[in-house]
Scaffold this active site. Structure first.
Site, mmCIF file in Angstrom:
data_model
loop_
_atom_site.group_PDB
_atom_site.id
_atom_site.type_symbol
_atom_site.label_atom_id
_atom_site.label_comp_id
_atom_site.label_asym_id
_atom_site.label_seq_id
_atom_site.Cartn_x
_atom_site.Cartn_y
_atom_site.Cartn_z
ATOM 1 N N SER A 98 40.771 52.714 51.138
ATOM 2 C CA SER A 98 41.626 53.128 49.838
ATOM 3 C C SER A 98 41.444 54.442 49.330
ATOM 4 O O SER A 98 41.789 55.388 49.691
ATOM 5 C CB SER A 98 40.816 52.057 48.819
ATOM 6 O OG SER A 98 41.776 51.783 47.694
ATOM 7 N N ASP A 213 48.485 43.559 51.120
ATOM 8 C CA ASP A 213 47.791 44.131 50.123
ATOM 9 C C ASP A 213 48.548 44.307 48.935
ATOM 10 O O ASP A 213 49.770 44.927 48.655
ATOM 11 C CB ASP A 213 47.656 45.729 50.654
ATOM 12 C CG ASP A 213 46.504 46.365 49.870
ATOM 13 O OD1 ASP A 213 46.304 46.205 48.658
ATOM 14 O OD2 ASP A 213 46.171 47.318 50.672
ATOM 15 N N HIS A 241 43.754 43.767 50.658
ATOM 16 C CA HIS A 241 43.123 44.986 50.531
ATOM 17 C C HIS A 241 41.961 45.287 51.498
ATOM 18 O O HIS A 241 41.443 46.433 51.221
ATOM 19 C CB HIS A 241 43.176 45.565 49.075
ATOM 20 C CG HIS A 241 43.040 46.749 48.682
ATOM 21 N ND1 HIS A 241 43.804 47.810 49.271
ATOM 22 C CD2 HIS A 241 41.890 47.670 48.212
ATOM 23 C CE1 HIS A 241 43.602 49.041 49.002
ATOM 24 N NE2 HIS A 241 42.260 49.123 48.119
#
Length: 266
Positions: A98, A213, A241
């Protein structure tokens, strides 16, 4: 073992170094607003397979110091470089999730990938992060009811079912961060763009992204694949995610194959 590394006067980052004698090194950079502990299900497995696993808490998060400033991609990349220098790392795999993926991209561009032999981007918040609408909502919640914001992030993070105790653990990880660093990263993800960094990445790059996601759309992984030379994109069909947890066996196997083999995975 865990210890602190001085990255600038008055700022120390916490580093978890598991199996320092391992034959191959993986440096993990966590996502927002978490800590290196998010990779628990890699640290349980990979060191026993002979890998040295290094987890870094960025400034403002986890067990690291929480200064009021320094929350921009250049400074965060500089912090990683300071840890690499302190530990005298070379020929390692850099794996960022991320926002950690975005930090890894800036490290590669800013330092010509110093010491990195392979790059792994996991649901990376790149080339862009949050939309203005999403960022402003998260920012308002952070500044007024941070626990509510963190619960919302936890609720949207995963595609697969998570238990209440797991949700609580994940939530508490986010609360370890300072409120000001949590807010600063939201602004960073809203305002910064890493498009110019992507052509500077030359090492073999594995892009992992959950197709479900809801934090960083899968389309951004496809864009990374187009812009980064010598890269391969592997969709995770049953992940949101957090493929490092949701499909952890597949994730760990893919990661080790990518590290161990000279040819790119297709």
């Amino acid at each position: 073992m865990g210890y602190f590394v001085d990255v600038e006067p008055g700022v120390n980052l916490f580093v978890e170094d598991i199996n320092p004698g391992g034959s191959k090194t993986i440096v993990f950079i966590h996502g927002w607003p978490l800590s290196h502990k998010q990779f628990e299900y890699q640290f349980n497995v990979l060191p026993a397979m002979g890998y040295r696993c290094i987890g870094i808490d960025w400034r403002g998060f986890g067990h690291s110091d929480k200064p009021i400033g320094g929350y921009n991609f250049d400074r965060l990349a500089d912090d990683i470089r300071a840890v690499v220098a302190a530990l005298q790392l070379n020929n390692f795999t850099l794996a960022g999730h991320s926002t950690g993926g975005a930090i890894a991209i800036r490290y590669m561009a800013r330092y010509n990938g110093y010491g990195v032999s392979k790059l792994v981007l996991i649901d990376a918040a790149a080339p862009t992060g949050f939309t203005t609408e999403t960022a402003n909502k998260l920012l308002a919640e952070t500044l007024n009811d941070r626990p509510k914001m963190l619960q919302g992030v936890t609720d949207t993070f995963f595609f697969q079912y998570i238990t209440v105790p797991f949700s609580d653990w994940f939530f508490q990880m986010g609360l370890q961060a300072a409120s000001w660093s949590t807010a600063a990263i939201i602004i960073l993800l809203r305002d910064e763009n890493l498009m110019a960094d992507l052509p500077k990445i030359v090492v073999p790059t594995l892009i992992i992204h959950g197709i479900h996601d809801r934090v960083i759309p899968f389309t951004q992984a496809q864009e990374l694949k187009q812009k980064i030379r010598n890269s391969v994109l592997v969709p995770f069909q049953y992940s949101g995610h957090g493929p490092f947890w949701e499909e952890r066996d597949k994730f760990n196997q893919l990661l080790t194959q990518f590290i161990d083999y000279e040819a790119m995975i297709v």
